[in-house]
Design a protein around this motif. Sequence first.
Motif, PDB file in Angstrom:
ATOM      1  N   SER A  10      31.691  45.672  27.918  1.00  0.00           N
ATOM      2  CA  SER A  10      31.648  46.929  29.349  1.00  0.00           C
ATOM      3  C   SER A  10      32.337  46.164  30.991  1.00  0.00           C
ATOM      4  CB  SER A  10      30.096  46.703  29.870  1.00  0.00           C
ATOM      5  OG  SER A  10      30.154  47.541  30.479  1.00  0.00           O
ATOM      6  N   SER A  11      31.384  45.890  31.417  1.00  0.00           N
ATOM      7  CA  SER A  11      32.188  46.057  32.976  1.00  0.00           C
ATOM      8  C   SER A  11      32.860  44.461  32.910  1.00  0.00           C
ATOM      9  CB  SER A  11      32.148  46.290  33.991  1.00  0.00           C
ATOM     10  OG  SER A  11      30.763  45.897  34.270  1.00  0.00           O
ATOM     11  N   GLN A  12      32.272  43.454  32.249  1.00  0.00           N
ATOM     12  CA  GLN A  12      31.656  42.312  32.514  1.00  0.00           C
ATOM     13  C   GLN A  12      32.131  41.094  31.848  1.00  0.00           C
ATOM     14  OE1 GLN A  12      28.855  40.723  35.013  1.00  0.00           O
ATOM     15  NE2 GLN A  12      29.093  43.169  34.925  1.00  0.00           N
TER      16      GLN A  12
ATOM     17  N   ASP B 265      50.852  44.744  41.535  1.00  0.00           N
ATOM     18  CA  ASP B 265      51.922  44.205  41.753  1.00  0.00           C
ATOM     19  C   ASP B 265      51.180  43.004  42.745  1.00  0.00           C
ATOM     20  OD1 ASP B 265      53.823  44.695  40.106  1.00  0.00           O
ATOM     21  OD2 ASP B 265      53.879  46.501  41.009  1.00  0.00           O
ATOM     22  N   LYS B 266      49.956  43.432  42.621  1.00  0.00           N
ATOM     23  CA  LYS B 266      49.618  41.948  44.158  1.00  0.00           C
ATOM     24  C   LYS B 266      48.767  40.717  43.065  1.00  0.00           C
ATOM     25  CE  LYS B 266      47.002  41.720  48.276  1.00  0.00           C
ATOM     26  NZ  LYS B 266      46.962  42.409  49.659  1.00  0.00           N
ATOM     27  N   TRP B 267      48.425  40.175  43.517  1.00  0.00           N
ATOM     28  CA  TRP B 267      47.966  39.036  43.280  1.00  0.00           C
ATOM     29  C   TRP B 267      46.390  38.447  44.373  1.00  0.00           C
ATOM     30  CZ3 TRP B 267      47.605  36.477  38.407  1.00  0.00           C
ATOM     31  CH2 TRP B 267      48.897  37.149  37.309  1.00  0.00           C
ATOM     32  N   ARG B 268      45.180  38.402  43.870  1.00  0.00           N
ATOM     33  CA  ARG B 268      44.208  38.290  44.430  1.00  0.00           C
ATOM     34  C   ARG B 268      43.238  37.411  43.346  1.00  0.00           C
ATOM     35  NH1 ARG B 268      45.643  43.643  43.424  1.00  0.00           N
ATOM     36  NH2 ARG B 268      45.898  45.285  45.621  1.00  0.00           N
ATOM     37  N   GLU B 269      41.954  36.660  44.244  1.00  0.00           N
ATOM     38  CA  GLU B 269      41.547  35.632  43.994  1.00  0.00           C
ATOM     39  C   GLU B 269      40.049  36.886  43.882  1.00  0.00           C
ATOM     40  OE1 GLU B 269      40.067  32.311  46.790  1.00  0.00           O
ATOM     41  OE2 GLU B 269      42.629  31.840  47.287  1.00  0.00           O
ATOM     42  N   ILE B 270      39.669  36.673  41.635  1.00  0.00           N
ATOM     43  CA  ILE B 270      38.200  36.931  41.731  1.00  0.00           C
ATOM     44  C   ILE B 270      36.828  36.215  41.595  1.00  0.00           C
ATOM     45  CG2 ILE B 270      39.584  39.350  41.336  1.00  0.00           C
ATOM     46  CD1 ILE B 270      39.088  38.305  38.626  1.00  0.00           C
ATOM     47  N   GLY B 271      36.030  36.546  42.103  1.00  0.00           N
ATOM     48  CA  GLY B 271      34.955  35.126  41.764  1.00  0.00           C
ATOM     49  C   GLY B 271      35.230  34.266  42.644  1.00  0.00           C
TER      50      GLY B 271
ATOM     51  N   THR C  89      33.387  28.104  32.836  1.00  0.00           N
ATOM     52  CA  THR C  89      33.032  29.565  32.268  1.00  0.00           C
ATOM     53  C   THR C  89      32.353  30.297  33.498  1.00  0.00           C
ATOM     54  OG1 THR C  89      32.519  28.572  30.070  1.00  0.00           O
ATOM     55  CG2 THR C  89      32.028  30.998  30.891  1.00  0.00           C
ATOM     56  N   THR C  90      32.603  31.552  33.194  1.00  0.00           N
ATOM     57  CA  THR C  90      31.643  32.071  34.766  1.00  0.00           C
ATOM     58  C   THR C  90      32.082  33.468  34.589  1.00  0.00           C
ATOM     59  OG1 THR C  90      32.411  32.544  36.966  1.00  0.00           O
ATOM     60  CG2 THR C  90      34.309  32.682  35.984  1.00  0.00           C
ATOM     61  N   THR C  91      30.933  35.109  34.958  1.00  0.00           N
ATOM     62  CA  THR C  91      30.908  35.680  34.370  1.00  0.00           C
ATOM     63  C   THR C  91      31.950  36.249  36.018  1.00  0.00           C
ATOM     64  OG1 THR C  91      29.690  35.564  32.186  1.00  0.00           O
ATOM     65  CG2 THR C  91      30.252  37.886  33.592  1.00  0.00           C
ATOM     66  N   ILE C  92      32.670  37.740  36.005  1.00  0.00           N
ATOM     67  CA  ILE C  92      32.917  38.453  37.154  1.00  0.00           C
ATOM     68  C   ILE C  92      32.716  39.846  36.769  1.00  0.00           C
ATOM     69  CG2 ILE C  92      34.702  38.852  37.987  1.00  0.00           C
ATOM     70  CD1 ILE C  92      36.431  35.900  37.564  1.00  0.00           C
ATOM     71  N   ASP C  93      32.238  40.909  37.536  1.00  0.00           N
ATOM     72  CA  ASP C  93      31.843  41.837  37.473  1.00  0.00           C
ATOM     73  C   ASP C  93      33.142  42.935  37.494  1.00  0.00           C
ATOM     74  OD1 ASP C  93      30.667  44.224  38.054  1.00  0.00           O
ATOM     75  OD2 ASP C  93      28.871  44.180  37.576  1.00  0.00           O
ATOM     76  N   LEU C  94      34.381  43.595  36.887  1.00  0.00           N
ATOM     77  CA  LEU C  94      35.267  43.931  37.230  1.00  0.00           C
ATOM     78  C   LEU C  94      35.080  45.242  38.609  1.00  0.00           C
ATOM     79  CD1 LEU C  94      36.772  44.475  33.932  1.00  0.00           C
ATOM     80  CD2 LEU C  94      37.116  42.159  35.507  1.00  0.00           C
TER      81      LEU C  94
ATOM     82  N   SER D 174      34.297  43.142  42.009  1.00  0.00           N
ATOM     83  CA  SER D 174      35.365  42.719  42.380  1.00  0.00           C
ATOM     84  C   SER D 174      36.693  43.800  42.528  1.00  0.00           C
ATOM     85  CB  SER D 174      35.700  42.202  40.936  1.00  0.00           C
ATOM     86  OG  SER D 174      35.040  40.803  40.861  1.00  0.00           O
ATOM     87  N   GLY D 175      36.291  45.060  42.005  1.00  0.00           N
ATOM     88  CA  GLY D 175      37.361  46.495  42.512  1.00  0.00           C
ATOM     89  C   GLY D 175      38.405  46.370  41.906  1.00  0.00           C
TER      90      GLY D 175
END
Length: 92
Positions: free
Chosen positions: A13-15, A39-45, A54-59, A62-63
């Motif tokens: 899903s979005s996880q 074309d841009k790198w961004r930090e997520i989580g 192990t980490t879970t990121i909500d897409l 996070s935009g």
Amino acid sequence: MGRHARLAYQLQSSQLTVTGSGWDDRAVTKMQVIARWDDKWREIGSPQTANPFTTTIDLCASGIPNGPVDLALRVWDYEGNLSPGLPGLRGI
């Protein structure tokens, strides 16, 4: 010696569940999942200090848009040096 990483993911899903690890000839102190879209790198989580992690990121939170996205991992050693290149690069 350079810092290196492994990165894997599972999308449900979005996880986005991301697992990874980093290594260096001395010690890894921090890792950060990064994503590229438009074309841009961004930090997520959050930065990761457990190794492996192990980490879970909500897409959505996070935009991260629908469409092609690349993931990689930044790795820092105990001297504060950042990994060169894009360790663990994966497309999702």
